[in-house]
Design a protein around this motif. Structure first.
Motif, PDB file in Angstrom:
ATOM      1  N   GLY A   8       3.046 -10.462  30.507  1.00 31.78           N
ATOM      2  CA  GLY A   8       3.767  -9.447  31.253  1.00 31.78           C
ATOM      3  C   GLY A   8       5.219  -9.247  30.851  1.00 31.78           C
ATOM      4  N   GLY A   9       5.708 -10.071  29.953  1.00 32.62           N
ATOM      5  CA  GLY A   9       7.073  -9.898  29.511  1.00 32.62           C
ATOM      6  C   GLY A   9       7.229  -8.645  28.666  1.00 32.62           C
ATOM      7  N   GLY A  10       8.472  -8.305  28.355  1.00 27.93           N
ATOM      8  CA  GLY A  10       8.726  -7.137  27.537  1.00 27.93           C
ATOM      9  C   GLY A  10      10.172  -6.697  27.630  1.00 27.93           C
ATOM     10  N   LEU A  11      10.399  -5.482  27.184  1.00 26.77           N
ATOM     11  CA  LEU A  11      11.730  -4.891  27.185  1.00 26.77           C
ATOM     12  C   LEU A  11      11.842  -3.913  28.347  1.00 26.77           C
ATOM     13  N   VAL A  12      12.907  -4.053  29.117  1.00 29.79           N
ATOM     14  CA  VAL A  12      13.111  -3.174  30.265  1.00 29.79           C
ATOM     15  C   VAL A  12      14.591  -2.855  30.359  1.00 29.79           C
ATOM     16  N   GLN A  13      14.893  -1.676  30.881  1.00 32.12           N
ATOM     17  CA  GLN A  13      16.287  -1.311  31.072  1.00 32.12           C
ATOM     18  C   GLN A  13      16.873  -2.042  32.271  1.00 32.12           C
ATOM     19  N   ALA A  14      18.164  -2.245  32.228  1.00 36.52           N
ATOM     20  CA  ALA A  14      18.849  -2.852  33.372  1.00 36.52           C
ATOM     21  C   ALA A  14      18.553  -2.032  34.623  1.00 36.52           C
ATOM     22  N   GLY A  15      18.250  -2.746  35.694  1.00 35.12           N
ATOM     23  CA  GLY A  15      17.866  -2.090  36.933  1.00 35.12           C
ATOM     24  C   GLY A  15      16.369  -1.885  37.075  1.00 35.12           C
ATOM     25  N   GLY A  16      15.639  -2.119  36.001  1.00 36.73           N
ATOM     26  CA  GLY A  16      14.203  -1.922  36.025  1.00 36.73           C
ATOM     27  C   GLY A  16      13.451  -3.131  36.542  1.00 36.73           C
ATOM     28  N   SER A  17      12.126  -3.057  36.464  1.00 36.41           N
ATOM     29  CA  SER A  17      11.259  -4.092  37.009  1.00 36.41           C
ATOM     30  C   SER A  17      10.209  -4.522  36.009  1.00 36.41           C
ATOM     31  N   LEU A  18       9.767  -5.753  36.161  1.00 32.94           N
ATOM     32  CA  LEU A  18       8.634  -6.306  35.411  1.00 32.94           C
ATOM     33  C   LEU A  18       7.861  -7.207  36.349  1.00 32.94           C
ATOM     34  N   ARG A  19       6.573  -7.331  36.092  1.00 31.84           N
ATOM     35  CA  ARG A  19       5.775  -8.314  36.805  1.00 31.84           C
ATOM     36  C   ARG A  19       5.135  -9.249  35.796  1.00 31.84           C
ATOM     37  N   LEU A  20       5.475 -10.509  35.913  1.00 32.20           N
ATOM     38  CA  LEU A  20       4.882 -11.529  35.063  1.00 32.20           C
ATOM     39  C   LEU A  20       3.657 -12.119  35.744  1.00 32.20           C
ATOM     40  N   SER A  21       2.693 -12.510  34.922  1.00 31.82           N
ATOM     41  CA  SER A  21       1.488 -13.155  35.431  1.00 31.82           C
ATOM     42  C   SER A  21       1.320 -14.514  34.778  1.00 31.82           C
ATOM     43  N   CYS A  22       0.736 -15.424  35.524  1.00 28.58           N
ATOM     44  CA  CYS A  22       0.416 -16.754  35.004  1.00 28.58           C
ATOM     45  C   CYS A  22      -1.024 -17.077  35.392  1.00 28.58           C
ATOM     46  N   ALA A  23      -1.893 -17.052  34.402  1.00 25.30           N
ATOM     47  CA  ALA A  23      -3.284 -17.438  34.629  1.00 25.30           C
ATOM     48  C   ALA A  23      -3.371 -18.956  34.559  1.00 25.30           C
ATOM     49  N   ALA A  24      -3.803 -19.557  35.645  1.00 22.62           N
ATOM     50  CA  ALA A  24      -3.770 -21.008  35.750  1.00 22.62           C
ATOM     51  C   ALA A  24      -5.171 -21.584  35.888  1.00 22.62           C
ATOM     52  N   SER A  25      -5.390 -22.710  35.226  1.00 24.45           N
ATOM     53  CA  SER A  25      -6.647 -23.430  35.386  1.00 24.45           C
ATOM     54  C   SER A  25      -6.360 -24.920  35.371  1.00 24.45           C
ATOM     55  N   GLY A  26      -7.196 -25.678  36.044  1.00 22.44           N
ATOM     56  CA  GLY A  26      -7.042 -27.122  36.072  1.00 22.44           C
ATOM     57  C   GLY A  26      -5.870 -27.622  36.895  1.00 22.44           C
ATOM     58  N   VAL A  27      -5.256 -26.759  37.687  1.00 20.01           N
ATOM     59  CA  VAL A  27      -4.069 -27.154  38.454  1.00 20.01           C
ATOM     60  C   VAL A  27      -4.494 -27.885  39.724  1.00 20.01           C
ATOM     61  N   THR A  28      -3.946 -29.073  39.935  1.00 19.23           N
ATOM     62  CA  THR A  28      -4.211 -29.838  41.151  1.00 19.23           C
ATOM     63  C   THR A  28      -2.952 -30.029  41.987  1.00 19.23           C
ATOM     64  N   SER A  29      -1.815 -29.744  41.420  1.00 16.77           N
ATOM     65  CA  SER A  29      -0.546 -29.896  42.132  1.00 16.77           C
ATOM     66  C   SER A  29      -0.386 -28.815  43.188  1.00 16.77           C
ATOM     67  N   ASP A  30       0.310 -29.140  44.264  1.00 18.23           N
ATOM     68  CA  ASP A  30       0.567 -28.170  45.322  1.00 18.23           C
ATOM     69  C   ASP A  30       1.577 -27.105  44.893  1.00 18.23           C
ATOM     70  N   LEU A  31       2.537 -27.497  44.064  1.00 16.18           N
ATOM     71  CA  LEU A  31       3.615 -26.592  43.711  1.00 16.18           C
ATOM     72  C   LEU A  31       3.378 -25.956  42.343  1.00 16.18           C
ATOM     73  N   ILE A  32       3.680 -24.669  42.255  1.00 15.13           N
ATOM     74  CA  ILE A  32       3.645 -23.957  40.982  1.00 15.13           C
ATOM     75  C   ILE A  32       4.775 -22.943  41.011  1.00 15.13           C
ATOM     76  N   GLY A  33       5.373 -22.691  39.861  1.00 15.32           N
ATOM     77  CA  GLY A  33       6.499 -21.783  39.868  1.00 15.32           C
ATOM     78  C   GLY A  33       6.890 -21.359  38.478  1.00 15.32           C
ATOM     79  N   TRP A  34       8.112 -20.849  38.372  1.00 19.41           N
ATOM     80  CA  TRP A  34       8.609 -20.310  37.111  1.00 19.41           C
ATOM     81  C   TRP A  34       9.998 -20.889  36.808  1.00 19.41           C
ATOM     82  N   PHE A  35      10.215 -21.085  35.518  1.00 12.97           N
ATOM     83  CA  PHE A  35      11.568 -21.356  35.064  1.00 12.97           C
ATOM     84  C   PHE A  35      11.823 -20.483  33.848  1.00 12.97           C
ATOM     85  N   ARG A  36      13.068 -20.363  33.472  1.00 10.88           N
ATOM     86  CA  ARG A  36      13.415 -19.561  32.307  1.00 10.88           C
ATOM     87  C   ARG A  36      14.421 -20.310  31.446  1.00 10.88           C
TER      88      ARG A  36
END
Length: 126
Positions: A8-36
Motif C-alpha cells: 500500500g505504500g507509494g507516492l502521495v502529495q502532502a495533505g493526501g492519504s494512503l492506506r497500508l495493509s499488513c497481511a499477517a499469518s502465524g501471529v500469536t502475540s496480542d499486540l501488532i502495530g507499525w513502525f517506520r
C-alpha cells in the motif's frame, strides 16, 4: 512461524492519504502495530493495536492523522494515514512479538519487536 507482508505504500502529495495493509499469518502475540524508519533516522513506533480488546495507541507525531485497524477475518492490519506531511516519508513496517507484559505504550516507545515484515515505502511530495 510469523509472516508479515506489507503493501500500500507509494507516492502521495502532502495533505493526501494512503492506506497500508499488513497481511499477517502465524501471529500469536496480542499486540501488532507499525513502525517506520527514514534514512539516517532511528526507528519510530507509530501505532499499536491489541488484538484481544482492540485498544490502540499512537505517539503525538501521528495522533489524529493515523488510524490502525484490524480485520480479524482477513488476518490483516491496516494503517490509514491522512494529512501526510513532509516528515512522514519512510519505510513503514508491520511488527509484532513484543516482549511479554508489554502494553501498546511500550510497543510504540520501546520498539522491541520480535518479528516484522519487509516494509513498504511511503514518499510525500510537497
Amino acid at each position: 512461524e510469523v509472516h508479515l507482508v506489507e503493501s500500500g505504500g507509494g507516492l502521495v502529495q502532502a495533505g493526501g492519504s494512503l492506506r497500508l495493509s499488513c497481511a499477517a499469518s502465524g501471529v500469536t502475540s496480542d499486540l501488532i502495530g507499525w513502525f517506520r524508519q527514514a534514512p539516517g533516522k532511528k526507528r519510530e513506533g507509530i501505532s499499536c493495536i491489541s488484538t484481544s480488546h482492540g485498544g490502540t495507541y499512537y505517539p503525538d507525531s501521528v495522533k489524529g492523522r493515523f488510524t490502525i485497524s484490524r480485520d480479524k477475518a482477513k488476518n490483516t492490519v491496516y494503517l490509514q494515514m491522512n494529512n501526510l506531511k513532509a516528515e512522514d516519508p519512510a519505510v513503514y513496517y508491520c511488527a509484532t512479538d513484543a516482549p511479554w507484559g508489554y502494553g501498546c505504550y511500550d510497543f510504540v516507545h520501546r520498539g522491541d519487536y520480535g518479528s516484522w515484515g519487509q516494509g513498504t515505502q511511503v514518499t510525500v511530495s510537497s
